[in-house]
Scaffold this active site. Structure first.
Site, PDB file in Angstrom:
ATOM      1  CB  CYS A  37      -1.071   0.315   0.932  1.00 52.79           C
ATOM      2  SG  CYS A  37       0.259  -0.465   2.949  1.00 52.79           S
ATOM      3  CG  ASP A  39       0.381   2.770   4.278  1.00 51.62           C
ATOM      4  OD1 ASP A  39      -0.661   3.415   3.253  1.00 51.62           O
ATOM      5  OD2 ASP A  39      -1.233   1.983   4.423  1.00 51.62           O
ATOM      6  CB  CYS A  64      -4.472   2.150   6.323  1.00 53.77           C
ATOM      7  SG  CYS A  64      -4.636   0.891   7.467  1.00 53.77           S
ATOM      8  CB  CYS A 107      -2.458  -2.264   9.136  1.00 52.45           C
ATOM      9  SG  CYS A 107      -3.131  -2.894   7.661  1.00 52.45           S
TER      10      CYS A 107
END
Ligand code: FES
Lengths: 136, 180
Positions: A37, A39, A64, A107
């Site tokens: 992603c 991130d 996120c 995450c």
């Protein structure tokens, strides 16, 4: 996808956002990213060199809600722990605490990696040879 | 490897674009469903399938990046779970600037344009590296294929993917907030 209340709480009121002086010898910095992603997460710890206890922890995450919540929670957990206790934090602990769904597990892995990277950075700086290296 | 076979090619990373196109046209003509209008159902089905494979093969193999991706996939070499560590610092800074711009702080714009330009340059370097490695690998195909080169190419492709996502992200943001 519905976020759990705990995720929302950390997301809306993230704890310990900010940064510390990277060049401070007592500060360890971990910078990690997720390729899926894009991130990125920066997590820092300030360690008392006498006691090995983490006195402060800060983070800044671009990502996120789950990544923000995971790192926010991580900084809360880090404060007051010793460096070695910090290394024992597992991403599954974060998953359980925040009730993250399977798609959001990466995450929490990011947060675990960030903790390890920060601690290893501190250890490398302070001359302690890291006996545990980041796995994953 | 199916795509190479469909076009009558030996698997390799370097392909001649003109030769590839010629093979594709030739075979597409040969398998064109119209030419089998009077053939049996099985024949027609086969022609349809071949046409589809040829299209996929051509689309994949004509692009060096997609081609390398396919080649590695066939060799079961999967993407790494870690983004390029040496870029993280810069990506972080870029995200800080993106945040500022989103909040309407135009002073972040020049920094973002710089970042974008650097990433675009990096992408060109990456592509250059990819073709150098591809040439090297194809040479090794004459003897024992050098698997370590494929791993290196995997790294290059992962980096490429990451960098082109960054460019896409920053460009999107730069275009939304057009300064006037
Ligand atoms: S979706 Fe990437 S860290 Fe959560």
């Amino acid at each position: 996808m519905a976020y759990s209340n705990k995720v929302l709480d950390h997301y809306n009121h993230p704890r310990n956002v900010g940064s510390m002086d990277k060049s401070d010898p007592n500060v360890g910095t971990g910078m990690v990213g997720a390729p899926e992603c894009g991130d990125v997460m920066k997590l820092q710890v300030k360690v008392n060199p006498e006691t090995g206890v983490i006195e402060d922890a800060k983070f800044k995450t671009f990502g996120c809600g789950s990544a923000i919540a995971s790192s926010s929670l991580a900084t809360e957990w880090l404060r007051g722990r010793t460096v070695d206790e910090a290394l024992a934090i597992k991403n599954t602990d974060i998953v359980n605490e925040l009730s993250l769904p399977p798609v959001k597990i990466h995450c929490s892995v990011l947060a675990e990696d960030a903790i390890k990277a920060a601690i290893n950075d501190y250890k490398a700086k302070s001359g302690v040879t890291a006996k545990e290296t980041a796995t994953a | 490897m199916r795509f190479y076979e469909a076009l009558g090619l030996e698997p390799g990373l370097m392909l001649d674009a003109q030769d590839l196109q010629r093979r594709f046209y030739e075979r597409s003509r040969q398998w064109h469903p119209d030419r089998r209008a009077r053939a049996g159902a099985a024949e027609q089905q086969k022609a349809l399938e071949m046409t589809a494979v040829l299209n996929d093969a051509f689309r994949t193999l004509r692009d060096p990046v997609a081609r390398a991706g396919y080649f590695l996939e066939e060799h079961k070499i999967v993407s790494s779970k870690h983004p390029p560590a040496e870029l993280l610092e810069e990506v972080f800074e870029m995200n800080m600037a993106l945040d500022e711009l989103r909040r309407g702080d135009e002073s972040a714009r020049p920094q973002l344009i710089d970042a974008r330009d650097r990433f675009v340059k990096l992408l060109a370097e990456i592509d250059h590296g990819l073709s150098a490695l591809s040439i090297q690998y194809d040479k090794s195909l004459r003897g024992t294929p050098d698997e370590s080169l494929l791993l290196a190419i995997r790294g290059v492709l992962d980096r490429r993917q990451y960098v082109s996502n960054l460019i896409r992200d920053v460009e999107k943001e730069l275009n939304v907030h057009v300064s006037n």
